[in-house]
Design an enzyme around this catalytic site. Structure first.
Site, PDB file in Angstrom:
ATOM      1  CG  ASP A  99      -0.224  -0.064   2.547  1.00  0.00           C
ATOM      2  OD1 ASP A  99       0.925  -0.577   2.584  1.00  0.00           O
ATOM      3  OD2 ASP A  99      -0.781   0.375   3.568  1.00  0.00           O
ATOM      4  CD  GLU A 163       4.244   0.761   6.892  1.00  0.00           C
ATOM      5  OE1 GLU A 163       5.024   1.148   7.770  1.00  0.00           O
ATOM      6  OE2 GLU A 163       3.831   1.522   5.980  1.00  0.00           O
TER       7      GLU A 163
END
Length: 436
Positions: A99, A163
């Site tokens: 991400d 994350e």
């Protein structure tokens, strides 16, 4: 040792850039800012699988063992394993997340969601943090799968979801750890690949986000003696809180050992109030900020102390220093007192890596060998998740090969030469651990 490095060779620019181009092409769809933007990390996983599946046991084309683990639809993690011959020898490259933080194309000089190349610069959202590392570690495992070096150590990569934001949990590495899928990685060093500037990052800060809500009494500014000014109260109370914080949590001797750029800090970063005319003393305001805490202090201890400071100020608000002859925080005739309310958002702890571990020593030696010098550093920026891994018994070391100057920034880029050196460091780590 030389043989392993020879077999793994150098990072192939064409192959790396081709894969990175596909990953950056997905960056628009993996922005993480819920509830508006929920990343679909499987869009990245699929490109990594396309690269590695032909060299895997899944197709019979090679030795790589692939485990695509998904807890939420479209939001997978990927564990890749290159098996060694010794059951007790293992090393892992973890933390490459799929991400990214958000990017507004209007603020950029180039399209953030398409890879563009400017000489050594590889430009786009995620090149430094962290899709560049996803491509880098994928290339390492592709080479392992192709060349099949006879290793004693099993080498594992863990590509993770979720994350960049902790608003949603149970998606990424927290769920993998909870399910025991990473337990065997405790037998050897775990290299968390999500920092920058090529040097070992040996310390990070904890973070405690706080809000101080201050209640006073609204009144006309021409009759200040009839008001309790919450803006003044907030400033005076915060000064007292900060003074006590720095007395209780002064610079710690270990900060010098680890090379922290700053000691722990407690400060305001935002200020809000309900609005009103310039001639009106408002009835309330809120100051928000954070504590950045070096890992030699305990986050819960700090939160307890901050609450004690606020309780003490509330109890003794009549003793708090005021401003000028009519400024006051108690109106006895009206039986009114100003008051403070402290709240916290989710806090996390910093990490001090083990400087005596084998993982630290091989990372330093590999860095010196490839980059030409080694200068470990520490920052009170926060890396989520890794303290939990350390507490679970993992030997966590951290490094990264993007650029700190472009981390989470507009016009993000990395340098191919830096990524190439990262590949060389990985090869050296694997080779050194074969000698144990």
């Amino acid at each position: 040792m030389a043989k392993v490095k020879e077999i793994l060779g150098d990072l192939q620019r064409d192959s790396f850039v081709e894969l990175l181009s596909k990953l950056i092409g997905e960056s628009k769809h993996v922005q993480n800012n819920p509830p508006d933007l929920i990343p679909q990390e499987d869009r990245v996983v699929n490109h990594v699988l396309d690269s590695l599946r032909p060299l895997s046991t899944a197709t019979g084309g090679g030795p790589l063992i692939l485990n695509h683990v998904t807890y939420f639809p479209g939001r997978g993690n990927l564990i890749v394993e290159y098996p060694g011959t010794s059951p007790d020898k293992i090393l892992s490259f973890v933390g490459c997340h799929m991400d990214v933080v958000t990017a507004n194309p209007n603020d950029w000089d180039f399209d953030p969601f398409t890879l563009s190349i400017d000489g050594d610069k590889l430009r786009g959202r995620g090149t430094t943090d962290c899709l560049g590392h996803v491509a880098l570690v994928t290339e390492l495992f592709r080479k392992l799968g192709q060349t099949k070096p006879p290793l004693k150590s099993t080498v594992v990569a863990v590509f993770i979801a979720n994350e960049e934001n902790s608003a949603i949990t149970g998606v990424g590495i927290d769920a993998l750890v909870k399910d025991g899928l990473l337990n065997k990685l405790k037998k050897g060093p775990l290299f968390w690949i999500d920092t920058a500037d090529k040097q070992p990052c040996i310390g990070t800060g904890g973070m405690i986000p706080w809000k101080l809500h201050v209640t006073g009494k609204l009144f006309h500014s021409g009759l200040a003696h009839k008001a309790i000014n919450p803006l003044e109260l907030a400033m005076d109370a915060l000064k007292e809180i900060q003074t006590r914080f720095y007395e209780d949590f002064p610079p710690h001797p270990q900060e010098q050992v680890y090379g922290f750029a700053t000691a722990s800090t407690m400060k305001p970063t935002q200020w809000s109030y309900p609005g009103g005319g310039i001639n009106q003393i408002p009835g309330e305001c809120t100051i928000s900020g954070d504590v950045r805490l070096t890992p030699f202090y305990n986050v819960k201890d700090v939160m307890t102390k901050l609450q004690e400071y606020v309780d003490s100020i509330n109890l003794n608000i009549h003793k708090l220093e005021t401003r000028g002859p009519v400024s006051r925080y108690v109106l006895p005739d009206e039986n009114l007192r100003g008051s403070l309310t402290l709240t916290f958002d989710e806090a996390n702890s910093g990490v001090a890596c083990d400087l005596n571990s084998r993982g630290y020593h091989v990372l330093c030696k590999a860095t010196e060998e490839v980059v030409g010098h080694v200068k470990p550093y520490s920052i009170t920026g926060s890396l989520p998740l890794i303290r939990e891994l350390q507490d679970e018994g993992f030997d966590v070391q951290t490094a990264g090969y993007g650029l700190m100057a472009t981390y989470h920034a507009q016009n993000e880029y990395c340098l191919f030469t830096d990524m190439s050196q990262g590949y060389g460091i990985f090869a050296s780590i694997i080779a050194q651990l074969e000698q144990d």
